[in-house]
Design a protein around this motif. Sequence first.
Motif, short mmCIF file in Angstrom:
data_model
loop_
_atom_site.label_atom_id
_atom_site.label_comp_id
_atom_site.label_asym_id
_atom_site.label_seq_id
_atom_site.Cartn_x
_atom_site.Cartn_y
_atom_site.Cartn_z
N VAL A 157 -5.69 -7.58 -2.42
CA VAL A 157 -6.74 -6.98 -1.58
C VAL A 157 -6.23 -7.03 -0.15
N ALA A 158 -6.21 -5.89 0.52
CA ALA A 158 -5.85 -5.85 1.93
C ALA A 158 -7.04 -5.33 2.72
N VAL A 159 -7.40 -6.05 3.78
CA VAL A 159 -8.58 -5.67 4.57
C VAL A 159 -8.12 -5.31 5.98
N ARG A 160 -8.68 -4.22 6.49
CA ARG A 160 -8.30 -3.76 7.83
C ARG A 160 -8.58 -4.87 8.84
N ALA A 196 -15.32 -8.41 -4.59
CA ALA A 196 -16.09 -9.49 -3.94
C ALA A 196 -15.30 -10.03 -2.74
N ILE A 197 -13.98 -10.07 -2.85
CA ILE A 197 -13.15 -10.54 -1.71
C ILE A 197 -13.19 -9.50 -0.59
N ALA A 198 -13.14 -8.23 -0.97
CA ALA A 198 -13.10 -7.16 0.04
C ALA A 198 -14.40 -7.04 0.83
N PHE A 199 -15.53 -7.38 0.16
CA PHE A 199 -16.84 -7.27 0.82
C PHE A 199 -17.56 -8.60 0.73
N PRO A 200 -17.09 -9.61 1.47
CA PRO A 200 -17.69 -10.95 1.34
C PRO A 200 -19.16 -10.91 1.77
N GLY A 201 -19.96 -11.74 1.09
CA GLY A 201 -21.38 -11.81 1.45
C GLY A 201 -22.20 -10.74 0.77
N SER A 202 -21.53 -9.84 0.02
CA SER A 202 -22.29 -8.78 -0.66
C SER A 202 -22.92 -9.33 -1.93
N PHE A 204 -3.76 -3.28 8.02
CA PHE A 204 -4.48 -4.10 7.03
C PHE A 204 -3.84 -5.49 7.00
N GLY A 205 -4.20 -6.29 7.99
CA GLY A 205 -3.52 -7.57 8.21
C GLY A 205 -4.01 -8.72 7.35
N ALA A 206 -5.21 -8.58 6.77
CA ALA A 206 -5.70 -9.67 5.90
C ALA A 206 -5.30 -9.35 4.47
N PHE A 207 -4.60 -10.26 3.83
CA PHE A 207 -3.96 -9.96 2.54
C PHE A 207 -4.24 -11.09 1.57
N HIS A 208 -4.80 -10.77 0.40
CA HIS A 208 -5.15 -11.79 -0.59
C HIS A 208 -4.57 -11.38 -1.93
N ARG A 209 -4.16 -12.36 -2.72
CA ARG A 209 -3.75 -12.09 -4.10
C ARG A 209 -4.86 -12.58 -5.02
N VAL A 210 -5.26 -11.76 -5.98
CA VAL A 210 -6.32 -12.15 -6.92
C VAL A 210 -5.69 -12.86 -8.10
N GLU A 211 -6.18 -14.05 -8.43
CA GLU A 211 -5.62 -14.83 -9.54
C GLU A 211 -6.16 -14.30 -10.87
N PRO A 212 -5.27 -14.16 -11.87
CA PRO A 212 -5.75 -13.75 -13.20
C PRO A 212 -6.39 -14.93 -13.92
N VAL A 251 -7.05 7.06 5.27
CA VAL A 251 -8.37 7.56 4.84
C VAL A 251 -9.36 6.43 4.55
N THR A 252 -8.94 5.18 4.84
CA THR A 252 -9.73 4.03 4.40
C THR A 252 -10.24 3.19 5.57
N LYS A 253 -11.54 2.97 5.56
CA LYS A 253 -12.19 2.24 6.66
C LYS A 253 -11.96 0.74 6.55
N ARG A 254 -12.14 0.19 5.34
CA ARG A 254 -12.16 -1.27 5.26
C ARG A 254 -11.09 -1.91 4.37
N ALA A 255 -11.05 -1.58 3.09
CA ALA A 255 -10.20 -2.36 2.18
C ALA A 255 -9.42 -1.48 1.21
N ILE A 256 -8.22 -1.95 0.87
CA ILE A 256 -7.39 -1.29 -0.15
C ILE A 256 -7.13 -2.33 -1.24
N ILE A 257 -7.41 -1.96 -2.47
CA ILE A 257 -7.13 -2.86 -3.60
C ILE A 257 -5.99 -2.24 -4.41
N ILE A 258 -4.96 -3.05 -4.60
CA ILE A 258 -3.73 -2.56 -5.23
C ILE A 258 -3.46 -3.37 -6.49
N GLU A 259 -3.06 -2.66 -7.53
CA GLU A 259 -2.52 -3.35 -8.72
C GLU A 259 -1.16 -2.73 -8.98
#
Length: 270
Positions: A258-261, A50-56, A233-241, A160-168
Motif C-alpha cells: 500500500v502506498a499513500v500519497r 483498511a491501511i489505506a483509509f485508516p479510521g474508516s 507516494f512516500g508512505a509505504f506498507h507491506r501487507v502480511e499474508p 490519476v490517484t488522489k490518495r492510495a495505490i495498492i499493488i500486488e
Amino acid sequence: MSVTETDIRSLGEWFYDFEFPGGVRTNERLSEDLRSIHRDRSMMLDAACAIAFPGSDPASPLSSRRAIDVGCHEGFFSHRLLRLGASSVLGVDVRERNIRKARLAAEALGIDRLSWRVGDAEDLDSVISDGSRPFDLALAFGLLYHCENPVRVLRRIASVTKRAIIIETQLCAESPDESVEWGRAGYSLPARGLFTVIDESKLHPTNNETGVSPLALCPSPGALRTVLSHCGFGAFHRVEPHDDANEQLTRGKRGVFVAVRTDATAGGDA
Ligand SMILES: C[S@@+](CC[C@H](N)C(=O)[O-])C[C@H]1O[C@@H](n2cnc3c(N)ncnc32)[C@H](O)[C@@H]1O
C-alpha cells in the motif's frame, strides 16, 4: 440480464469462477492454485484498504470512494472494491477480450457501478479524461511484472490517484550490492532496489494475462518503494499474508503493498 452457457463459452476460457443467478458459472474447473491465489489476494486487499483509509468503517473502508482497477482482467477485484464500499470502479485492461468478459459478468450480476475501458496502463492519461486525480484509490494487482515500463505505469497511475495505490506483484530479490560504482572508482550511489528482466515469449500472445509485449521488468520491494516515493507516494506498507496463504505469498515471492500519497498522510486528501 440473464446469461447462458453459450454466452460464456463464446468468450473462451475464464480466469475466475463467477457464479450468476440461475447457477451458471464461468469456470467450475478452475485449478485449486488459482482459486487460492485469488482468495488470498482478496483477503490481503481487504487488509490493504483498511491501511489505506485508516479510521474508516472496517466493513466498508472505501465508503464513497472512487476507484480504478488497472489490469482488471474480468473484473474480479473490481467487484471486491465495490463490496468494500467503493461508490464506483473503473476497470481498465489492454485486452478487449478481457473487458468483454468483465462487462458480461457485471451485467449478468446486475451491477451498474462498474464501468470498463480498453486501454494500456502506459498511456493511462489518454484513457482517463475525468479531470485531475479523479480516483481516491488505484489498484494494480498482477500488473507490474507484465509491463516493460513499470516505472512509467506507476507514474501514470499516480497521476490519476488522489490518495492510495495498492499493488500486488511477483517480486525479485533485492540487490546484494548496497551501492553501485558511479562514474569513477571511489564514488558510488546507493542501490535503491532492482528490476529483473523477464521474457514471457513462451506465454505471449495466447495467454490472456501477459503484457503488451513479452518483455517485462519484475520489481523488488525496494524498487517499488523508491519509484512510488518519487511519484509522491512516500508512505509505504507491506501487507502480511495469513500463515496458511498461498505459498508464493508466504515465501515473499509475491507481495501486496500500500502506498499513500505523502500530502494525504499529512491530512491533505484523507
Ligand atoms: C495476471 S493478470 C491480473 C489480473 C487481475 N488484476 C488479478 O490480479 O487477478 C494481468 C492483467 O493485466 C492486463 N495487462 C497487462 N499489461 C497491461 C497494460 N500495459 N495495460 C493494461 N492492462 C494490462 C492483462 O491483460 C491481464 O488482464
